[in-house]
Design a protein around this motif. Sequence first.
Motif, PDB file in Angstrom:
ATOM      1  N   VAL A   1      24.707 -15.900  -0.232  1.00  0.00           N
ATOM      2  CA  VAL A   1      23.311 -15.521  -0.042  1.00  0.00           C
ATOM      3  C   VAL A   1      22.975 -15.777   1.419  1.00  0.00           C
ATOM      4  N   GLU A   2      22.287 -14.833   2.034  1.00  0.00           N
ATOM      5  CA  GLU A   2      21.893 -14.926   3.438  1.00  0.00           C
ATOM      6  C   GLU A   2      20.373 -15.000   3.513  1.00  0.00           C
ATOM      7  N   ALA A   3      19.868 -15.843   4.394  1.00  0.00           N
ATOM      8  CA  ALA A   3      18.415 -15.969   4.541  1.00  0.00           C
ATOM      9  C   ALA A   3      18.061 -16.242   5.993  1.00  0.00           C
ATOM     10  N   VAL A   4      16.870 -15.803   6.363  1.00  0.00           N
ATOM     11  CA  VAL A   4      16.239 -16.189   7.625  1.00  0.00           C
ATOM     12  C   VAL A   4      14.925 -16.842   7.243  1.00  0.00           C
ATOM     13  N   VAL A   5      14.736 -18.081   7.671  1.00  0.00           N
ATOM     14  CA  VAL A   5      13.495 -18.808   7.399  1.00  0.00           C
ATOM     15  C   VAL A   5      12.845 -19.166   8.721  1.00  0.00           C
ATOM     16  N   GLU A   6      11.533 -19.001   8.757  1.00  0.00           N
ATOM     17  CA  GLU A   6      10.788 -19.227   9.993  1.00  0.00           C
ATOM     18  C   GLU A   6       9.467 -19.917   9.679  1.00  0.00           C
ATOM     19  N   GLY A   7       9.138 -20.898  10.491  1.00  0.00           N
ATOM     20  CA  GLY A   7       7.883 -21.619  10.317  1.00  0.00           C
ATOM     21  C   GLY A   7       7.907 -22.916  11.092  1.00  0.00           C
ATOM     22  N   GLU A   8       7.045 -23.843  10.703  1.00  0.00           N
ATOM     23  CA  GLU A   8       7.006 -25.134  11.374  1.00  0.00           C
ATOM     24  C   GLU A   8       8.337 -25.852  11.162  1.00  0.00           C
ATOM     25  N   GLU A   9       8.766 -26.565  12.184  1.00  0.00           N
ATOM     26  CA  GLU A   9      10.088 -27.199  12.172  1.00  0.00           C
ATOM     27  C   GLU A   9      10.311 -28.081  10.951  1.00  0.00           C
TER      28      GLU A   9
ATOM     29  N   ALA B   1      10.022 -20.794  -0.251  1.00  0.00           N
ATOM     30  CA  ALA B   1       9.519 -20.426   1.080  1.00  0.00           C
ATOM     31  C   ALA B   1       8.005 -20.253   1.056  1.00  0.00           C
ATOM     32  N   HIS B   2       7.485 -19.588   0.026  1.00  0.00           N
ATOM     33  CA  HIS B   2       6.029 -19.422  -0.080  1.00  0.00           C
ATOM     34  C   HIS B   2       5.335 -20.773  -0.200  1.00  0.00           C
ATOM     35  N   ARG B   3       5.902 -21.645  -1.025  1.00  0.00           N
ATOM     36  CA  ARG B   3       5.299 -22.972  -1.231  1.00  0.00           C
ATOM     37  C   ARG B   3       5.246 -23.775   0.063  1.00  0.00           C
ATOM     38  N   LEU B   4       6.265 -23.601   0.936  1.00  0.00           N
ATOM     39  CA  LEU B   4       6.339 -24.351   2.193  1.00  0.00           C
ATOM     40  C   LEU B   4       5.655 -23.625   3.358  1.00  0.00           C
ATOM     41  N   GLY B   5       5.104 -22.447   3.099  1.00  0.00           N
ATOM     42  CA  GLY B   5       4.407 -21.701   4.152  1.00  0.00           C
ATOM     43  C   GLY B   5       5.345 -21.031   5.146  1.00  0.00           C
ATOM     44  N   LEU B   6       6.555 -20.669   4.689  1.00  0.00           N
ATOM     45  CA  LEU B   6       7.540 -20.050   5.568  1.00  0.00           C
ATOM     46  C   LEU B   6       7.527 -18.536   5.417  1.00  0.00           C
ATOM     47  N   VAL B   7       8.019 -17.855   6.439  1.00  0.00           N
ATOM     48  CA  VAL B   7       8.190 -16.410   6.405  1.00  0.00           C
ATOM     49  C   VAL B   7       9.653 -16.090   6.681  1.00  0.00           C
TER      50      VAL B   7
ATOM     51  N   ASP C   1      20.293 -21.766  14.527  1.00  0.00           N
ATOM     52  CA  ASP C   1      18.959 -21.524  15.059  1.00  0.00           C
ATOM     53  C   ASP C   1      18.954 -20.176  15.758  1.00  0.00           C
ATOM     54  N   ILE C   2      17.895 -19.400  15.534  1.00  0.00           N
ATOM     55  CA  ILE C   2      17.761 -18.076  16.127  1.00  0.00           C
ATOM     56  C   ILE C   2      16.370 -17.937  16.729  1.00  0.00           C
ATOM     57  N   ALA C   3      16.168 -16.857  17.479  1.00  0.00           N
ATOM     58  CA  ALA C   3      14.845 -16.583  18.048  1.00  0.00           C
ATOM     59  C   ALA C   3      13.876 -16.204  16.938  1.00  0.00           C
ATOM     60  N   ALA C   4      12.651 -16.671  17.052  1.00  0.00           N
ATOM     61  CA  ALA C   4      11.627 -16.359  16.059  1.00  0.00           C
ATOM     62  C   ALA C   4      11.240 -14.885  16.148  1.00  0.00           C
ATOM     63  N   THR C   5      10.949 -14.308  14.988  1.00  0.00           N
ATOM     64  CA  THR C   5      10.512 -12.929  14.858  1.00  0.00           C
ATOM     65  C   THR C   5       9.144 -12.946  14.186  1.00  0.00           C
ATOM     66  N   PRO C   6       8.273 -12.017  14.508  1.00  0.00           N
ATOM     67  CA  PRO C   6       6.918 -12.065  13.916  1.00  0.00           C
ATOM     68  C   PRO C   6       6.869 -11.548  12.471  1.00  0.00           C
ATOM     69  N   PHE C   7       7.523 -12.254  11.545  1.00  0.00           N
ATOM     70  CA  PHE C   7       7.416 -11.900  10.127  1.00  0.00           C
ATOM     71  C   PHE C   7       6.012 -12.246   9.639  1.00  0.00           C
ATOM     72  N   THR C   8       5.561 -11.544   8.606  1.00  0.00           N
ATOM     73  CA  THR C   8       4.247 -11.837   8.049  1.00  0.00           C
ATOM     74  C   THR C   8       4.326 -12.401   6.631  1.00  0.00           C
ATOM     75  N   THR C   9       5.503 -12.319   6.012  1.00  0.00           N
ATOM     76  CA  THR C   9       5.681 -12.796   4.646  1.00  0.00           C
ATOM     77  C   THR C   9       7.136 -13.190   4.453  1.00  0.00           C
ATOM     78  N   PHE C  10       7.471 -13.632   3.261  1.00  0.00           N
ATOM     79  CA  PHE C  10       8.867 -13.910   2.917  1.00  0.00           C
ATOM     80  C   PHE C  10       9.243 -12.932   1.817  1.00  0.00           C
ATOM     81  N   GLU C  11      10.340 -12.169   2.038  1.00  0.00           N
ATOM     82  CA  GLU C  11      10.678 -11.107   1.094  1.00  0.00           C
ATOM     83  C   GLU C  11      12.125 -11.167   0.646  1.00  0.00           C
ATOM     84  N   LYS C  12      12.374 -10.560  -0.508  1.00  0.00           N
ATOM     85  CA  LYS C  12      13.724 -10.394  -1.016  1.00  0.00           C
ATOM     86  C   LYS C  12      14.199  -9.017  -0.576  1.00  0.00           C
TER      87      LYS C  12
END
Length: 93
Positions: free
Chosen positions: A44-52, A27-33, A78-89
Amino acid sequence: MPVVARHLMIHGRVQGVWYRAWTVDTAHRLGLVGWVRNRADGSVEAVVEGEEAAVGQFQALAHDGPIAAKVARIDATDIAATPFTTFEKRPTV
């Protein structure tokens, strides 16, 4: 580019194989939050957000994951975007 968000439920042999660490690095490498966590049911559950395109690339890579993982399937919504600032565990639920 529009920002998209996707909820992923990743099933298979995805715990105990460094899948969450791989997810954070990818996620960090791809610029996702967003975030990733283990689930008590072994998924494993994840939410990924960024450019399509980056979210799509992440999802494609997630089918392989780290070398020891064996992904059986990924349920994506697909879900509504949330203003995350980073990608975390996050902690297991």
